[in-house]
Motif scaffolding. Structure first.
Motif, short mmCIF file in Angstrom:
data_model
loop_
_atom_site.label_atom_id
_atom_site.label_comp_id
_atom_site.label_asym_id
_atom_site.label_seq_id
_atom_site.Cartn_x
_atom_site.Cartn_y
_atom_site.Cartn_z
N UNK A 68 0.85 -1.20 0.00
CA UNK A 68 0.00 0.00 0.00
C UNK A 68 0.89 1.25 0.00
N UNK A 69 0.71 2.10 -0.98
CA UNK A 69 1.42 3.38 -1.01
C UNK A 69 1.03 4.19 0.22
N UNK A 70 1.99 4.90 0.80
CA UNK A 70 1.71 5.75 1.95
C UNK A 70 2.04 7.20 1.63
N UNK A 71 1.39 8.09 2.35
CA UNK A 71 1.65 9.52 2.20
C UNK A 71 1.76 10.14 3.59
N UNK A 72 2.69 11.08 3.72
CA UNK A 72 2.94 11.68 5.02
C UNK A 72 2.01 12.87 5.26
N UNK A 73 1.41 12.90 6.44
CA UNK A 73 0.66 14.06 6.88
C UNK A 73 1.53 14.78 7.90
N UNK A 74 2.09 15.92 7.51
CA UNK A 74 3.07 16.59 8.35
C UNK A 74 2.49 16.96 9.72
N UNK A 75 1.28 17.52 9.74
CA UNK A 75 0.70 17.94 11.02
C UNK A 75 0.29 16.77 11.89
N UNK A 76 0.14 15.61 11.29
CA UNK A 76 -0.19 14.41 12.05
C UNK A 76 1.07 13.70 12.51
N UNK A 77 2.17 13.95 11.80
CA UNK A 77 3.45 13.36 12.17
C UNK A 77 3.56 11.90 11.84
N UNK A 78 2.84 11.46 10.81
CA UNK A 78 2.94 10.05 10.43
C UNK A 78 2.47 9.85 9.00
N UNK A 79 2.81 8.68 8.45
CA UNK A 79 2.36 8.29 7.12
C UNK A 79 1.04 7.52 7.23
N UNK A 80 0.22 7.65 6.20
CA UNK A 80 -1.02 6.87 6.14
C UNK A 80 -1.12 6.22 4.76
N UNK A 81 -1.74 5.05 4.71
CA UNK A 81 -1.97 4.39 3.43
C UNK A 81 -2.99 5.18 2.62
N UNK A 82 -2.84 5.16 1.29
CA UNK A 82 -3.70 6.02 0.46
C UNK A 82 -5.14 5.53 0.40
N UNK A 83 -5.38 4.26 0.66
CA UNK A 83 -6.75 3.75 0.75
C UNK A 83 -6.99 3.29 2.19
N UNK A 84 -8.00 3.88 2.80
CA UNK A 84 -8.41 3.47 4.14
C UNK A 84 -9.76 2.80 4.08
N UNK A 108 -8.38 17.56 7.38
CA UNK A 108 -9.73 17.97 6.97
C UNK A 108 -10.34 16.81 6.20
N UNK A 109 -11.51 16.39 6.65
CA UNK A 109 -12.25 15.36 5.93
C UNK A 109 -13.35 16.04 5.12
N UNK A 110 -13.38 15.75 3.82
CA UNK A 110 -14.28 16.46 2.93
C UNK A 110 -14.76 15.53 1.83
N UNK A 111 -15.97 15.78 1.32
CA UNK A 111 -16.48 14.98 0.21
C UNK A 111 -15.73 15.35 -1.06
N UNK A 115 -0.24 23.07 1.31
CA UNK A 115 0.65 24.14 1.77
C UNK A 115 0.81 24.14 3.28
N UNK A 116 -0.29 23.84 3.99
CA UNK A 116 -0.28 23.86 5.45
C UNK A 116 0.33 22.60 6.06
N UNK A 117 0.46 21.53 5.28
CA UNK A 117 0.93 20.27 5.83
C UNK A 117 -0.15 19.48 6.53
N UNK A 118 -1.41 19.82 6.24
CA UNK A 118 -2.55 19.10 6.82
C UNK A 118 -3.01 18.00 5.89
N UNK A 119 -3.59 16.97 6.45
CA UNK A 119 -4.07 15.85 5.65
C UNK A 119 -5.43 16.14 5.05
N UNK A 120 -5.68 15.54 3.88
CA UNK A 120 -7.01 15.54 3.28
C UNK A 120 -7.52 14.11 3.29
N UNK A 121 -8.64 13.90 3.99
CA UNK A 121 -9.31 12.61 4.05
C UNK A 121 -10.53 12.72 3.14
N UNK A 122 -10.50 12.00 2.03
CA UNK A 122 -11.57 12.10 1.02
C UNK A 122 -12.68 11.11 1.36
#
Length: 327
Positions: A1-17, A171-174, A192-199
């Protein structure tokens, strides 16, 4: 699973949850064995990000996720939950005392002393601008109740307001092939902010699975039946706010661009993964097979420029006039 870093969360997450609303309520009945099967199938497929909420089945989803997490015994499992929708939706309820009570309940449901991520669950718009709200959330981090906090939003303006706060981790958004507005400002601002986007709602409540027709019906306990006009909650949560017949037309036009051997759902998930700024997409699943198929979207090659252009064309012609100004 590809991962992406969320800077403000301080960790990587898999691209599909995995989105766990279906395991609680509002999508018809999913029994306990099937729900746990979905959770384990997702994890077996490389999913590490599980999104739930205290309101899904009045805690049922959280309790199932907590049981799964205990059975799994895997420190890689990351649980994001949400709070606030069990109370009357007025800004006065979004205060530190209530946050702690809601947090205590979620911690008990999930069997976790410190929660990985807690999101405000689409609260009234003024809540996103309240200094006191963010002070209370910061205090919960300092107290070790939560590791980080984020927001779930209905509108792009709410997302941009929250992203201006330095400690909003996500931020979780549709966002899906039928809802493109977040691409304009929200995703660039989050990146730009280093925040994660949860689609979330990535398949538009199943429309983008390609399995529905004009004659498809849904059970009385399914929000795709009772919330089509927004009777229970924001209509944007059901079919992304797209009229069912228009959504069916859009789906038919997109079918021609699905890679051979893949499904429309996998195409739709891959389109989201390809968008710059997206951290993780959280499709739901009602059975283990769906969970596995959804996670495999991470293995697809990026979509062609032609396919991406087709999504934009369908949106501009069929959907933008109906939904773009609303959210």
């Amino acid at each position: 699973m590809e991962t992406r870093k969320i800077a403000r969360l301080g960790r990587d997450v898999g691209v599909v949850g995995l989105g766990c609303w279906q395991l609680g309520a509002d999508w018809g009945t999913v029994d306990e064995a099937d729900a746990l099967g979905v959770l384990h199938a997702a994890a077996d497929s490389g999913v590490t990000f599980f999104d739930t909420a205290d309101v899904y089945g009045d805690g049922r989803s959280e309790r199932l996720v907590g049981r799964f997490r205990a059975e799994r015994g895997d420190d890689a499992i990351f649980v994001a939950t949400k709070m606030g929708r069990r109370a009357e939706q007025v800004p006065a309820n979004y205060v530190a005392e209530n946050f702690r009570a809601w947090n205590d309940r979620s911690r008990a449901n999930l069997g976790m002393d410190t929660l990985d991520l807690v999101q405000l669950h689409c609260p009234p718009t003024p809540v996103y601008s309240s200094d006191a709200v963010y002070d209370a959330l910061d205090a919960m981090v300092d107290e070790g109740r939560i590791k980080a906090y984020g927001v779930s939003v209905e509108t792009c303006e709410e997302a941009l307001t929250a992203l201006a706060r330095p400690n909003v981790a996500s931020v979780q958004i549709i966002l899906n092939c039928l809802r493109l507005k977040p691409l304009e400002q929200v995703l660039p601002a989050a990146e730009k902010a280093g925040a994660g986007i949860i689609a979330r709602v990535p398949l538009a409540s199943g429309l983008l699975s390609g399995r529905y027709t004009a004659s498809t019906t849904f059970g009385e306990d399914d929000h795709r039946n009772y919330n089509r006009q927004g009777a229970a909650f924001d209509v944007g949560e059901t079919f992304s706010g797209v009229p069912f017949d228009v959504g069916l037309e859009a789906v038919e036009r997109l079918r021609a661009f699905v890679p051979e051997g893949r499904t429309l759902a996998q195409f739709a998930l891959r389109w989201i993964i390809d968008r710059p700024g997206v951290s993780v997409v959280i499709p739901g699943a009602r059975n283990a097979g769906q969970a596995k198929a959804n996670s495999s979207a991470a293995e697809l090659a990026p979509l062609t420029a032609e396919a991406t252009a087709a999504v934009e064309e369908v949106y501009d012609e069929l959907l933008k006039p109906l939904i773009h100004p609303r959210w």
